[in-house]
Write an enzyme that holds these catalytic residues in place. Structure first.
Site, mmCIF file in Angstrom:
data_model
loop_
_atom_site.group_PDB
_atom_site.id
_atom_site.type_symbol
_atom_site.label_atom_id
_atom_site.label_comp_id
_atom_site.label_asym_id
_atom_site.label_seq_id
_atom_site.Cartn_x
_atom_site.Cartn_y
_atom_site.Cartn_z
ATOM 1 N N LYS A 85 -11.904 -5.478 4.167
ATOM 2 C CA LYS A 85 -10.706 -6.071 3.522
ATOM 3 C C LYS A 85 -10.212 -5.064 2.376
ATOM 4 O O LYS A 85 -11.019 -4.820 1.427
ATOM 5 C CB LYS A 85 -10.751 -7.448 3.296
ATOM 6 C CG LYS A 85 -9.647 -8.174 2.493
ATOM 7 C CD LYS A 85 -9.708 -9.526 2.459
ATOM 8 C CE LYS A 85 -8.331 -10.388 1.822
ATOM 9 N NZ LYS A 85 -8.899 -11.742 1.701
ATOM 10 N N SER A 160 -5.390 -14.573 3.577
ATOM 11 C CA SER A 160 -5.343 -13.339 3.191
ATOM 12 C C SER A 160 -5.845 -12.141 4.046
ATOM 13 O O SER A 160 -5.463 -10.965 3.847
ATOM 14 C CB SER A 160 -5.273 -12.941 1.788
ATOM 15 O OG SER A 160 -6.610 -13.326 1.399
ATOM 16 N N SER A 184 -8.762 -18.220 3.231
ATOM 17 C CA SER A 184 -8.352 -16.633 3.644
ATOM 18 C C SER A 184 -9.336 -16.166 4.533
ATOM 19 O O SER A 184 -8.990 -15.067 5.096
ATOM 20 C CB SER A 184 -8.334 -15.986 2.363
ATOM 21 O OG SER A 184 -7.030 -16.407 1.648
#
Length: 469
Positions: A85, A160, A184
């Site tokens: 990420k 996210s 997330s």
């Protein structure tokens, strides 16, 4: 094994194939880079593709493999491609945090998670899409293409960690890392038909930082199988000198937990949350179908839910403070984050909110004195469309977010471990699933339950249309 089957093969299987010299790291990296070039423009999974670095590492590892007489001595994921990420710094690679103003800012160090991923032999393919500052449960930051769900690109892969989940689901990496401060990891796993683990507080280090948002956030794995997720959690776990929270290493490993049938457990379930209401019927059925299956396996099932009353307001205040924590000028943020920054209050407001969250967290943890695990929806309803809330006011968007993700934040607040697993599909063909929450530090228990369910459901056989071509 054809190229598509290889791309969707579990990371542990890829590691085995490499050790047996049936496939090389160079072949795997080339396969994924070709798939990224083909499908990423449609899906928006990756912000940064580290092609040159990945090819160079793959070439080096392929040569090492050819000259190794005992492949068993290689690191556990030697040559296996992974995605990270774009909120975790990788030395010499841009780290944008989902902000176009930061997209060219090059990281000067590897954080603890990245360092452990490299030590395990993984090859990093690139940095995946995130919402701006990780603030939202959808991945649509200004200045970047929106991340899209491989099962239907009109819908979000969640957020996210939406880019990581979309990449794994579409076969654009073998496995991925995400982070979770309010769902997330679990939310994107739910949206994309994957397994996602939010570890217990202190399991995975945030070094060189102390923590994120007073211990609310955690790094964890996103994978197609429970075994892959457990094995990556083994890699990521461990104390780094100076960590404010830490847990001893699991004994045996989390991967070993997938290979044992748990004893008869006392498992609670719920489809309704205080201050929120009842989940969408399709999410309710996912929970009820799961507990029926667990009861048939011999577990003791009872309806029950921790008391989350009063958590929404202080947890929202802590979450809003994450925007202020980033320290970016208001004018470069997208409108929703600008509004959150305005609402974030003073340092004293934040500390009072943290204290309130901690008091309520004790009440949540106490529920598990009498049960081994809790089954509940991951999110309250199936995935939303890309841009579905874009025309709403910030106040309206916040209320939509709070309702949708409501089953997740209580376990960030309390630091309890949770695993999201798929259970099937909504009528519109999008994945749905449930989460399993465990006692403090008891990832092994919830991983064992998830593995037991996986044997009966075998969800990794399903592939989205995008990527399976």
């Amino acid at each position: 094994m054809n190229s598509i089957d290889l791309a969707f093969a579990p990371a542990l299987e890829q590691a085995r194939l490499i050790r047996n010299k049936e496939v090389s790291p160079r072949e795997l990296v080339q396969l994924y880079l070709e798939r990224i070039e083909q499908f990423n423009p449609q899906l928006g999974c990756y912000f940064t593709v580290m092609a040159e670095m990945a090819i160079a590492q793959a070439q080096t590892q392929t040569e090492m493999l050819a000259n190794t007489q005992n492949p068993v001595e290689l690191p556990p994921f030697f040559g296996v491609p992974i995605a990270l990420k774009d909120m975790n710094p990788v030395a010499d690679i841009p780290c944008s945090y989902g902000s176009p103003a930061l997209r060219d800012r090059v990281a000067t160090y590897d954080d603890a998670v990245v360092a452990r991923v490299k030590q395990a032999g993984f090859i990093i393919l690139g940095k995946t899409a995130t919402s701006e500052l990780g603030s939202f449960p959808y991945t649509e930051p200004m200045g970047f293409p929106p991340a899209r769900n491989p099962w239907n690109p009109d819908y979000t892969p969640g957020g996210s960690s939406g880019g990581s989940a979309a990449a794994v689901a579409a076969g654009l990496c073998a496995i991925a890392q995400g982070s979770d401060a309010g769902g997330s990891i679990r939310g994107p796993a739910f949206c994309c038909g994957l397994v996602g683990i939010k570890p217990a507080r202190g399991r995975v280090s945030y070094a060189p930082l102390g923590d994120q948002l007073s211990g609310v956030a955690a790094n964890g794995p996103i994978a197609r199988t429970v075994s892959d997720a457990a094995a990556l959690l083994d890699v990521m776990s461990g104390y780094v000198t100076g960590d404010p929270y830490w847990l001893p290493a699991p004994n045996p490993s989390f991967l070993a937990a997938t290979m044992r049938s748990p004893d008869r457990l006392r498992i609670a379930f719920t489809n309704s949350l205080p201050q929120i209401g009842t989940a969408d019927p399709v999410c309710q059925q996912a929970v009820l179908g799961t507990v029926r299956l667990l009861e048939a396996m011999g577990h003791q099932i009872e309806e029950g839910c921790p008391d989350f009353t009063g958590l929404i307001e202080p947890f929202t205040a802590v979450w809003q403070a994450g925007v202020a924590y980033a320290g970016l000028p208001k004018e470069i943020l997208q409108p929703m984050n600008q509004w959150l920054l305005e609402q974030s209050g003073s340092a004293g407001d934040y500390l009072r909110a943290v204290a309130q969250v901690q008091v309520i967290a004790r009440r949540i943890v106490a529920f598990f004195d009498s049960v081994d695990a809790l089954i509940l929806p991951t999110y309250m309803h199936p995935p939303i469309r890309v841009g579905e809330w874009a025309a709403l006011s910030p106040e309206e968007t916040l209320q939509k977010i709070i309702h949708w993700v409501a089953p997740c934040p209580p376990f960030n607040a309390s630091g309890l471990p949770a695993i999201a697993i798929p259970t099937g599909f909504a009528p519109n063909g999008l994945p749905i699933g449930i989460q399993i929450v465990g006692r403090p530090t008891a990832e092994a228990t919830i991983i064992a339950i998830a593995a037991q369910l996986e044997v009966n459901k075998f969800w990794s056989q399903h592939r989205p249309a995008i990527g399976n071509e």
